[in-house]
Structures are given as structure tokens and as C-alpha cells.
Enzyme design. Structure first.
Site, mmCIF file in Angstrom:
data_model
loop_
_atom_site.group_PDB
_atom_site.id
_atom_site.type_symbol
_atom_site.label_atom_id
_atom_site.label_comp_id
_atom_site.label_asym_id
_atom_site.label_seq_id
_atom_site.Cartn_x
_atom_site.Cartn_y
_atom_site.Cartn_z
ATOM 1 N N LEU A 11 0.992 -1.230 0.372
ATOM 2 C CA LEU A 11 -0.018 0.103 -0.192
ATOM 3 C C LEU A 11 1.069 1.331 -0.165
ATOM 4 O O LEU A 11 0.602 2.619 -1.155
ATOM 5 C CB LEU A 11 -0.922 0.024 1.526
ATOM 6 C CG LEU A 11 -1.669 1.112 1.194
ATOM 7 C CD1 LEU A 11 -2.599 1.153 -0.027
ATOM 8 C CD2 LEU A 11 -2.894 1.244 2.226
ATOM 9 N N GLY A 12 1.790 1.437 0.752
ATOM 10 C CA GLY A 12 2.417 2.759 1.167
ATOM 11 C C GLY A 12 3.415 2.674 -0.284
ATOM 12 O O GLY A 12 3.264 3.839 -1.004
ATOM 13 N N LYS A 78 1.921 -3.473 9.124
ATOM 14 C CA LYS A 78 0.706 -3.700 9.307
ATOM 15 C C LYS A 78 0.141 -2.920 10.536
ATOM 16 O O LYS A 78 1.571 -2.618 11.437
ATOM 17 C CB LYS A 78 1.447 -5.376 9.679
ATOM 18 C CG LYS A 78 1.429 -5.856 8.051
ATOM 19 C CD LYS A 78 -0.031 -6.531 7.372
ATOM 20 C CE LYS A 78 0.108 -6.592 5.571
ATOM 21 N NZ LYS A 78 0.205 -8.218 5.590
ATOM 22 N N ALA A 129 -3.465 -2.412 -3.087
ATOM 23 C CA ALA A 129 -2.274 -2.936 -3.910
ATOM 24 C C ALA A 129 -1.408 -4.623 -3.712
ATOM 25 O O ALA A 129 -1.624 -5.077 -2.381
ATOM 26 C CB ALA A 129 -1.198 -2.254 -3.467
ATOM 27 N N LYS A 185 -15.170 -1.471 8.204
ATOM 28 C CA LYS A 185 -13.770 -2.670 7.404
ATOM 29 C C LYS A 185 -13.867 -3.661 7.882
ATOM 30 O O LYS A 185 -13.559 -4.894 8.166
ATOM 31 C CB LYS A 185 -12.946 -0.928 6.870
ATOM 32 C CG LYS A 185 -11.688 -2.175 6.221
ATOM 33 C CD LYS A 185 -11.250 -1.423 4.550
ATOM 34 C CE LYS A 185 -10.623 -3.009 3.919
ATOM 35 N NZ LYS A 185 -9.233 -2.511 3.816
ATOM 36 N N ASN A 189 -13.902 -7.190 7.073
ATOM 37 C CA ASN A 189 -12.182 -7.849 7.338
ATOM 38 C C ASN A 189 -12.945 -9.600 8.069
ATOM 39 O O ASN A 189 -12.793 -10.852 8.046
ATOM 40 C CB ASN A 189 -11.046 -7.858 8.126
ATOM 41 C CG ASN A 189 -10.730 -6.526 7.005
ATOM 42 O OD1 ASN A 189 -10.345 -5.258 7.473
ATOM 43 N ND2 ASN A 189 -10.555 -6.968 5.493
ATOM 44 N N ASN A 203 -12.542 -14.945 -2.219
ATOM 45 C CA ASN A 203 -12.911 -14.240 -1.040
ATOM 46 C C ASN A 203 -14.745 -14.855 -1.944
ATOM 47 O O ASN A 203 -15.913 -14.779 -0.585
ATOM 48 C CB ASN A 203 -12.936 -12.892 -1.390
ATOM 49 C CG ASN A 203 -11.899 -12.689 -1.216
ATOM 50 O OD1 ASN A 203 -11.369 -12.851 -0.249
ATOM 51 N ND2 ASN A 203 -11.291 -10.753 -0.870
HETATM 52 P P1 NAD Z 1 3.276 -4.780 3.634
HETATM 53 O O1 NAD Z 1 3.358 -5.904 4.242
HETATM 54 O O2 NAD Z 1 3.025 -4.996 2.004
HETATM 55 O O3 NAD Z 1 4.001 -3.488 3.417
HETATM 56 C C1 NAD Z 1 4.333 -2.898 5.613
HETATM 57 C C2 NAD Z 1 4.906 -2.576 4.906
HETATM 58 O O4 NAD Z 1 6.080 -1.732 6.251
HETATM 59 C C3 NAD Z 1 6.396 -3.169 5.042
HETATM 60 O O5 NAD Z 1 7.393 -3.600 3.767
HETATM 61 C C4 NAD Z 1 7.696 -3.503 5.812
HETATM 62 O O6 NAD Z 1 8.708 -3.267 5.876
HETATM 63 C C5 NAD Z 1 7.274 -2.288 6.735
HETATM 64 N N1 NAD Z 1 7.717 -1.637 7.454
HETATM 65 C C6 NAD Z 1 7.549 -2.814 9.187
HETATM 66 N N2 NAD Z 1 8.075 -1.646 9.943
HETATM 67 C C7 NAD Z 1 8.178 -1.073 9.467
HETATM 68 C C8 NAD Z 1 9.233 0.184 10.600
HETATM 69 N N3 NAD Z 1 9.122 0.166 11.328
HETATM 70 N N4 NAD Z 1 9.714 1.487 9.409
HETATM 71 C C9 NAD Z 1 9.278 1.540 8.530
HETATM 72 N N5 NAD Z 1 8.619 0.443 7.627
HETATM 73 C C10 NAD Z 1 8.195 -0.097 7.734
HETATM 74 O O7 NAD Z 1 1.487 -4.730 3.836
HETATM 75 P P2 NAD Z 1 0.376 -3.559 2.911
HETATM 76 O O8 NAD Z 1 0.274 -4.305 1.848
HETATM 77 O O9 NAD Z 1 0.980 -2.689 2.590
HETATM 78 O O10 NAD Z 1 -0.620 -3.619 3.955
HETATM 79 C C11 NAD Z 1 -0.711 -1.926 5.035
HETATM 80 C C12 NAD Z 1 -1.533 -1.958 6.069
HETATM 81 O O11 NAD Z 1 -2.314 -1.581 4.608
HETATM 82 C C13 NAD Z 1 -1.847 -3.098 6.815
HETATM 83 O O12 NAD Z 1 -2.784 -2.583 7.692
HETATM 84 C C14 NAD Z 1 -3.275 -2.771 5.290
HETATM 85 O O13 NAD Z 1 -4.456 -3.859 6.395
HETATM 86 C C15 NAD Z 1 -3.715 -1.687 4.958
HETATM 87 N N6 NAD Z 1 -4.371 -2.425 3.605
HETATM 88 C C16 NAD Z 1 -3.620 -2.492 2.583
HETATM 89 C C17 NAD Z 1 -3.845 -2.841 1.074
HETATM 90 C C18 NAD Z 1 -3.400 -3.174 0.009
HETATM 91 O O14 NAD Z 1 -4.463 -3.531 -1.064
HETATM 92 N N7 NAD Z 1 -2.443 -3.875 0.450
HETATM 93 C C19 NAD Z 1 -5.277 -2.509 0.962
HETATM 94 C C20 NAD Z 1 -5.740 -1.489 1.669
HETATM 95 C C21 NAD Z 1 -5.179 -1.602 3.291
HETATM 96 O O1 KPL Z 2 -9.694 -6.314 3.148
HETATM 97 C C1 KPL Z 2 -9.471 -6.746 2.619
HETATM 98 C C2 KPL Z 2 -8.369 -7.630 2.755
HETATM 99 O O2 KPL Z 2 -8.048 -8.994 1.701
HETATM 100 O O3 KPL Z 2 -7.411 -7.507 3.627
HETATM 101 C C3 KPL Z 2 -10.900 -8.019 1.874
HETATM 102 C C4 KPL Z 2 -11.823 -6.758 1.464
HETATM 103 C C5 KPL Z 2 -11.464 -8.735 2.140
HETATM 104 C C6 KPL Z 2 -10.170 -8.391 -0.314
HETATM 105 O O4 KPL Z 2 -9.694 -9.064 -0.067
#
Ligand code: NAD
Ligand code: KPL
Length: 302
Positions: A11-12, A78, A129, A185, A189, A203
């Protein structure tokens, strides 16, 4: 507006890449990794939902001091890393607002342990993402993003943050009740994540079988009871909304399923686990979420 995105994961990287592609003043702050090195030495490879690819030059760093002059810090680690990540950056923050777009309960409160409560923003995003490889992120699906000040009234700075994200194609609306958005949300989940992780199904399977329907409905209904016990006005059609998400993302593997299958830690404690703990504190029984959480914990340990 100067934006620092904390967490160079899926996501970042997507958010920072989208902002950079729109010429925003953004820096991605991550831990030292091959991904960070690739982005720094080359550019971020960004695959759009329609399959087109761009290479986005993106400022990336592992130095938390980069947050010093930020107006907005967007937390994208996370949920189990929120405290560590904030601890690492807090001393460098000036007057920045801090926005968590993470899934799960408790992130805004954890952020507020490190920055003044009135500067905490929280919200949700349904964009998808996926980090495909070092240096490469795929925007898997478009969605909605909702943000708002969590412990204080919204103001022009929140509008400016939403405008910056919207200008980057992350269409963002401001809500006066981000707590409801976060809980709503979490209920989605709760209905989808553990069940799909444990049964190892996409899903959509949850709305294609009676067994799946039952688990989804019971997990969400328990969550609704917990939310109401906490005084959070979650929508009365939470089950239908969760079913709709399962249908819309039918072929997706939930994030928890991906984590379990790859042997990674899951966000179960911020989702089903948090519902169980908050249920217990409010006298609400949550046997389905408790069992789902325990099974996910077992899978993680295994
Ligand atoms: P991810 O594991 O891909 O990324 C998390 C990143 O944070 C990793 O690269 C990790 O190295 C980094 N990190 C951890 N500790 C750190 C620190 N102290 N300093 C700097 N970086 C650090 O996870 P993600 O999929 O990007 O998800 C992140 C959050 O967003 C989660 O809570 C997830 O549920 C939420 N989210 C993700 C999506 C998605 O599509 N990926 C969508 C909506 C919400
Ligand atoms: O946010 C999701 C996740 O996988 O963490 C959903 C909405 C369930 C989509 O996969």
C-alpha cells in the site's frame, strides 16, 4: 503539502508512487530492503489496474529524519508494526498530521501514543495493492478512500490531505466519523479474512456456498454486536455489505489468506482478535471470531 509515506510495502509503495506520479512532494520511508534499494537506484515500477506500466521516479529513504518537515505522515505498515514504526519516527515529527489507512482496530489509538491526539487522522481505503517484486508494485484494483480526524473535528488540513490524495487518483472523501469507517471495514475483514485463510478459498467462495455464507454472517453479526456495545454506529446492513465485497473481490485471495499461505504473520490480532477482546470487555460473546482467531493463530504457529 509535503507527504511522507511510512512503510514501503504494497500500500505504501502504491500511494507514494501515485502521489509522485502526480508531482506531489512525497517521500517513501521504509526499512532497508531490496525493494527500497531498487526504487532508490532506479524508479518505482507501477502497474496500473488496466495493465499499463510506468516507471515513477520516487524519493525513498530509510532515514526517519526525512519526516522532520512533513505536513502529513501516512502510516502504511501492518497493524502489528504500528507502535514500532511510530516510535522510530515520532521524535522527528514536527507538526505533521499522521494518517493511518491500516486495517484493524486500535491503530489510531496506537498512533496517539506517539503524537498529540488532535493530529491523528484515520481512515480506510479499498484500493488493492500488491508488491510483485522488488521495485515493482501493482495497483490491483481501484476503490474508495475515506479519512477524518479521529479525536478532533475536521479542518482545512484534512481537506488538503484528501485533495492531495484525490489529485493523485486516490479519490478521497472526508468523514466526520472515521471510527465508523474503520469499524465497517473491520466487519468486512471479520467476515472474509479468517474464513478464506483457513479454508484456502478465494473471497467469492463465501457467497457461493451455504457453509461460507454462515461463517461470514455469524462473524459479522458478532462484530456488529461488539461495535454497538462500544457505541459505534456501524451500518445495520453490515452482512450485506460484506457479501457485496466478497462478490466484488470474488477471485481475490484475502490478505490473511496470502499471509497464511506464505508463512507470514497475519493481522488477526487487530481484526478477529480485537473483536474478541473488545467483546469480552463489553460482555458480548464472540465464539465464532474467537474460534477463527485461534485457528489462524495455530496456522501462524505451524
Ligand atoms: P506490507 O507488508 O506489504 O507492507 C508493510 C511494510 O511496512 C513492509 O514493507 C515493512 O517492511 C514496513 N515496515 C514495518 N515496520 C516498519 C518500520 N518500523 N519502519 C518502516 N517500515 C516498516 O503491507 P500492506 O499490504 O502494504 O498493508 C499495510 C497496511 O495497509 C495493513 O494494515 C493492511 O491491512 C492495510 N491495507 C492494505 C491494502 C493493500 O491492498 N495492500 C489495502 C487496504 C489496507
Ligand atoms: O481487505 C481485504 C483483505 O483481503 O484484507 C478484503 C476487503 C477482504 C479484500 O480481499
Amino acid at each position: 503539502m509535503r507527504i511522507v509515506v511510512l512503510g514501503a510495502g504494497s500500500l505504501g509503495s502504491l500511494l507514494a508512487g501515485a502521489l509522485a506520479a502526480a508531482d506531489a512532494d512525497v517521500t517513501l520511508l521504509g526499512r532497508d530492503s531490496e525493494h527500497v534499494r531498487r526504487v532508490r537506484d532506479d524508479a518505482l515500477r507501477l502497474t496500473r489496474p488496466d495493465g499499463t506500466e510506468t516507471r515513477v521516479p520516487l524519493a525513498v529513504t530509510t532515514d526517519a529524519a526525512a519526516a522532520a518537515d512533513a505536513d502529513l505522515l501516512v502510516v502504511c505498515v501492518k497493524s502489528y508494526d504500528t507502535a514500532d514504526a511510530l516510535a522510530g519516527v515520532a521524535e522527528h515529527l514536527g507538526g505533521a498530521d499522521v494518517l493511518t489507512l491500516q486495517n484493524g482496530l486500535g491503530n489510531a489509538e496506537t498512533v496517539a501514543d506517539y503524537v498529540p491526539r488532535e493530529r491523528v487522522l484515520a481512515g480506510t481505503t479499498t484500493h488493492g495493492a500488491v508488491r510483485e517484486a522488488p521495485g515493482h508494485v501493482r495497483h490491483a484494483g481501484r476503490g474508495d478512500t475515506t479519512i477524518g480526524r479521529y479525536f478532533a473535528p475536521n479542518d482545512a488540513r484534512v481537506d488538503a490531505a484528501a485533495d492531495a490524495l484525490s489529485a493523485a487518483g486516490i479519490e478521497t472523501t472526508v468523514t466526520d466519523d472515521p471510527e465508523v469507517a474503520v469499524w465497517t471495514k473491520v466487519l468486512v475483514n471479520a467476515g472474509i479474512n479468517a474464513a478464506t485463510a483457513l479454508a484456502r478459498v478465494p473471497n467469492g467462495a463465501l457467497v457461493e456456498s451455504e457453509a461460507g455464507e454462515r461463517v461470514l454472517r455469524r462473524a459479522v453479526e458478532e462484530g456488529v454486536e461488539v461495535a454497538r456495545a462500544e457505541g459505534v454506529a456501524v451500518p445495520s446492513d453490515a452482512v450485506e455489505r460484506t457479501r457485496a465485497v466478497a462478490e466484488r473481490t470474488a477471485s481475490n485471495a484475502s490478505s490473511m489468506r496470502q499471509d497464511v499461505e506464505r508463512g507470514r504473520r497475519t493481522e488477526v490480532e487487530a481484526l478477529h482478535g480485537a473483536l474478541v477482546r473488545r467483546g469480552a470487555a463489553n460482555g458480548v460473546a464472540t465464539p465464532v471470531n474467537e474460534t477463527l482467531a485461534d485457528l489462524v493463530r495455530l496456522a501462524e504457529e505451524g
